[in-house]
Design a protein around this motif. Structure first.
Motif, PDB file in Angstrom:
ATOM      1  N   ARG A  33       0.788  -1.293  -0.027  1.00  0.00           N
ATOM      2  CA  ARG A  33      -0.069  -0.084   0.144  1.00  0.00           C
ATOM      3  C   ARG A  33       0.917   1.247  -0.017  1.00  0.00           C
ATOM      4  O   ARG A  33       0.433   2.318  -0.261  1.00  0.00           O
ATOM      5  CB  ARG A  33      -1.140  -0.159   1.188  1.00  0.00           C
ATOM      6  N   GLY A  34       2.217   1.238   0.320  1.00  0.00           N
ATOM      7  CA  GLY A  34       3.084   2.492   0.303  1.00  0.00           C
ATOM      8  C   GLY A  34       3.964   2.308  -0.753  1.00  0.00           C
ATOM      9  O   GLY A  34       3.580   1.994  -1.714  1.00  0.00           O
ATOM     10  N   VAL A  35       5.254   2.494  -0.308  1.00  0.00           N
ATOM     11  CA  VAL A  35       6.426   2.449  -1.337  1.00  0.00           C
ATOM     12  C   VAL A  35       7.108   1.121  -1.286  1.00  0.00           C
ATOM     13  O   VAL A  35       7.150   0.440  -2.341  1.00  0.00           O
ATOM     14  CB  VAL A  35       7.421   3.704  -1.106  1.00  0.00           C
ATOM     15  N   GLY A  36       7.371   0.766   0.019  1.00  0.00           N
ATOM     16  CA  GLY A  36       8.230  -0.352   0.083  1.00  0.00           C
ATOM     17  C   GLY A  36       9.455  -0.286   0.629  1.00  0.00           C
ATOM     18  O   GLY A  36      10.074   0.045  -0.167  1.00  0.00           O
ATOM     19  N   CYS A  37       9.950  -0.912   1.810  1.00  0.00           N
ATOM     20  CA  CYS A  37      11.240  -0.841   2.207  1.00  0.00           C
ATOM     21  C   CYS A  37      11.427  -1.317   3.487  1.00  0.00           C
ATOM     22  O   CYS A  37      10.546  -1.587   4.300  1.00  0.00           O
ATOM     23  CB  CYS A  37      11.753   0.874   2.080  1.00  0.00           C
ATOM     24  N   ASP A  38      12.499  -1.728   3.855  1.00  0.00           N
ATOM     25  CA  ASP A  38      13.211  -2.409   5.443  1.00  0.00           C
ATOM     26  C   ASP A  38      13.144  -1.030   6.133  1.00  0.00           C
ATOM     27  O   ASP A  38      12.754  -1.350   7.286  1.00  0.00           O
ATOM     28  CB  ASP A  38      14.339  -3.025   5.132  1.00  0.00           C
ATOM     29  N   GLN A  39      13.771  -0.054   5.838  1.00  0.00           N
ATOM     30  CA  GLN A  39      13.849   1.066   6.895  1.00  0.00           C
ATOM     31  C   GLN A  39      13.525   2.316   6.053  1.00  0.00           C
ATOM     32  O   GLN A  39      13.658   2.577   4.773  1.00  0.00           O
ATOM     33  CB  GLN A  39      15.209   1.133   7.499  1.00  0.00           C
ATOM     34  N   VAL A  40      12.904   3.474   7.016  1.00  0.00           N
ATOM     35  CA  VAL A  40      12.702   4.746   6.267  1.00  0.00           C
ATOM     36  C   VAL A  40      13.789   5.750   7.013  1.00  0.00           C
ATOM     37  O   VAL A  40      13.764   5.718   8.242  1.00  0.00           O
ATOM     38  CB  VAL A  40      11.254   5.058   6.612  1.00  0.00           C
ATOM     39  N   ILE A  41      14.405   6.342   6.111  1.00  0.00           N
ATOM     40  CA  ILE A  41      15.650   7.109   6.660  1.00  0.00           C
ATOM     41  C   ILE A  41      14.833   8.705   6.475  1.00  0.00           C
ATOM     42  O   ILE A  41      14.341   8.910   5.336  1.00  0.00           O
ATOM     43  CB  ILE A  41      16.859   6.895   5.705  1.00  0.00           C
ATOM     44  N   THR A  42      15.100   9.349   7.288  1.00  0.00           N
ATOM     45  CA  THR A  42      14.863  10.995   7.369  1.00  0.00           C
ATOM     46  C   THR A  42      16.001  11.803   7.534  1.00  0.00           C
ATOM     47  O   THR A  42      16.812  11.634   8.658  1.00  0.00           O
ATOM     48  CB  THR A  42      13.826  11.514   8.228  1.00  0.00           C
ATOM     49  N   LEU A  43      16.394  12.584   6.652  1.00  0.00           N
ATOM     50  CA  LEU A  43      17.680  13.520   6.669  1.00  0.00           C
ATOM     51  C   LEU A  43      17.214  14.932   7.736  1.00  0.00           C
ATOM     52  O   LEU A  43      16.429  15.530   7.277  1.00  0.00           O
ATOM     53  CB  LEU A  43      18.428  13.616   5.641  1.00  0.00           C
ATOM     54  N   TRP A  44      17.997  14.971   8.616  1.00  0.00           N
ATOM     55  CA  TRP A  44      18.001  16.245   9.223  1.00  0.00           C
ATOM     56  C   TRP A  44      19.103  17.336   9.456  1.00  0.00           C
ATOM     57  O   TRP A  44      20.320  16.509   9.256  1.00  0.00           O
ATOM     58  CB  TRP A  44      17.430  16.123  10.711  1.00  0.00           C
ATOM     59  N   PRO A  45      19.148  18.517   9.533  1.00  0.00           N
ATOM     60  CA  PRO A  45      20.363  19.036   9.895  1.00  0.00           C
ATOM     61  C   PRO A  45      21.248  18.661  11.023  1.00  0.00           C
ATOM     62  O   PRO A  45      20.439  18.134  11.835  1.00  0.00           O
ATOM     63  CB  PRO A  45      20.021  20.706  10.031  1.00  0.00           C
ATOM     64  N   SER A  46      22.560  18.976  11.040  1.00  0.00           N
ATOM     65  CA  SER A  46      23.319  18.457  12.411  1.00  0.00           C
ATOM     66  C   SER A  46      24.239  19.603  12.842  1.00  0.00           C
ATOM     67  O   SER A  46      24.603  20.057  11.809  1.00  0.00           O
ATOM     68  CB  SER A  46      23.916  17.140  11.868  1.00  0.00           C
ATOM     69  N   ASN A  47      24.395  19.764  14.160  1.00  0.00           N
ATOM     70  CA  ASN A  47      25.272  20.653  14.706  1.00  0.00           C
ATOM     71  C   ASN A  47      26.541  20.193  14.661  1.00  0.00           C
ATOM     72  O   ASN A  47      27.665  20.872  15.032  1.00  0.00           O
ATOM     73  CB  ASN A  47      24.728  21.240  15.832  1.00  0.00           C
ATOM     74  N   VAL A  48      26.798  18.993  14.621  1.00  0.00           N
ATOM     75  CA  VAL A  48      28.079  18.122  14.817  1.00  0.00           C
ATOM     76  C   VAL A  48      28.781  17.499  13.708  1.00  0.00           C
ATOM     77  O   VAL A  48      29.753  16.911  13.778  1.00  0.00           O
ATOM     78  CB  VAL A  48      28.052  17.353  15.923  1.00  0.00           C
ATOM     79  N   GLY A  49      27.710  17.263  12.637  1.00  0.00           N
ATOM     80  CA  GLY A  49      28.292  16.471  11.451  1.00  0.00           C
ATOM     81  C   GLY A  49      27.748  17.022  10.303  1.00  0.00           C
ATOM     82  O   GLY A  49      27.343  18.294  10.152  1.00  0.00           O
TER      83      GLY A  49
END
Length: 275
Positions: A33-49
């Motif tokens: 019913r969706g896209v299909g994957c093992d894990q969903v990843i979301t990228l956010w800003p980082s202050n240390v990387g």
């Protein structure tokens, strides 16, 4: 994207801090019913990387580490920044990645080996955990940002991982559940690995499990701190370096980019389309 068949839907939330709800993650990961994957990843800003990587399993639960996803995100960021090295922040800490020819090498950090670092429900030797389930017994326990139970067997093909995986994942000995690996030694420096991932089930590959496997095999004296690890989706080259860091090298692949239209709000606010 995928790393050796371990596949991911990756959202770029660096500009608007897109925050996927557990229901949203389950919808996106649904292969019917969706896209299909093992894990969903979301990228956010980082202050240390260079970027923060959020990891949600197919069941919506959040985890601290995913080696194959780290390689995929590193590949994206190396291309975007035109760089040779990248630092990715995760809940498990900072991970450093670099180009290695057409592949990506990731420093997955130091394994945690004490019983309360796994964590286990009670104190015991993590090189031979007091656990027997369905003929599988006495695994090595390793934490690589997430808990792993590694069982050494004569043949991985003779193990019903579909049945035993969920029993071990949710065993009372693992208060935070566990990834379950079965490992067969096929030759000097050659290991065959199959994985049941907590919150995702059987996957084609699992980078953190490959890290845990080389550490566990080294602790058992089966390899000399390095191995080619054959997973269902391909091979990872692993090394437990003298500085105690585990290095993982392998392929990544793009599948497609697009938009997902959800029948409900993915974030828990107003309905919107997400790329």
């Amino acid at each position: 994207m995928h790393g050796l068949g371990n596949d991911f839907v990756i959202f770029d939330g660096r500009e608007d801090r897109f925050d996927l709800s557990p229901d949203g993650a389950r919808f996106v990961a649904d292969r019917h019913r969706g896209v299909g994957c093992d894990q969903v990843i979301t990228l956010w800003p980082s202050n240390v990387g260079d970027v923060f990587m959020r990891i949600q399993n197919a069941d919506g639960s959040e985890v601290g580490a995913c080696g194959n996803a780290t390689r995929c995100v590193a590949h994206m960021m190396l291309q975007e920044f035109g760089a040779d090295k990248i630092t990715i922040e995760t809940l498990a800490g900072l991970l450093h990645a670099e180009r290695n020819g057409q592949q990506v090498r990731v420093d997955m950090g130091e394994p945690r080996l004490d019983w309360d670092q796994i964590p286990l429900a009670r104190e015991m030797d993590t090189e031979s955990v007091e656990l027997v389930v369905g003929g599988l017994g006495n695994p090595v326990a390793v934490n690589m940002g997430n808990p792993h139970a590694i069982f050494f067997v004569d043949s991985v093909d003779g193990i019903d991982l579909e049945e035993l995986g969920p029993q071990i994942e949710t065993h009372e000995l693992f208060p935070e559940r566990a990834n379950v690996s079965i490992v067969e030694k096929r030759g000097p420096g050659d290991l065959r690995l199959r994985v049941w991932e907590r919150g995702a089930g059987i996957t084609q590959a699992c980078g953190s499990a490959a890290c845990a496997a080389v550490v566990a095999a080294s602790r058992r004296g089966l390899v000399e701190r390095a191995a080619a690890i054959e997973l269902d989706g391909g091979t990872l080259v692993m090394a437990w370096a003298e500085d105690n860091h585990v290095m993982m090298t392998g392929d990544v692949a793009y599948v497609f980019a697009g938009h997902v239209f959800a029948p409900f709000n993915l974030e828990g606010h107003d309905d919107r389309e997400r790329r």
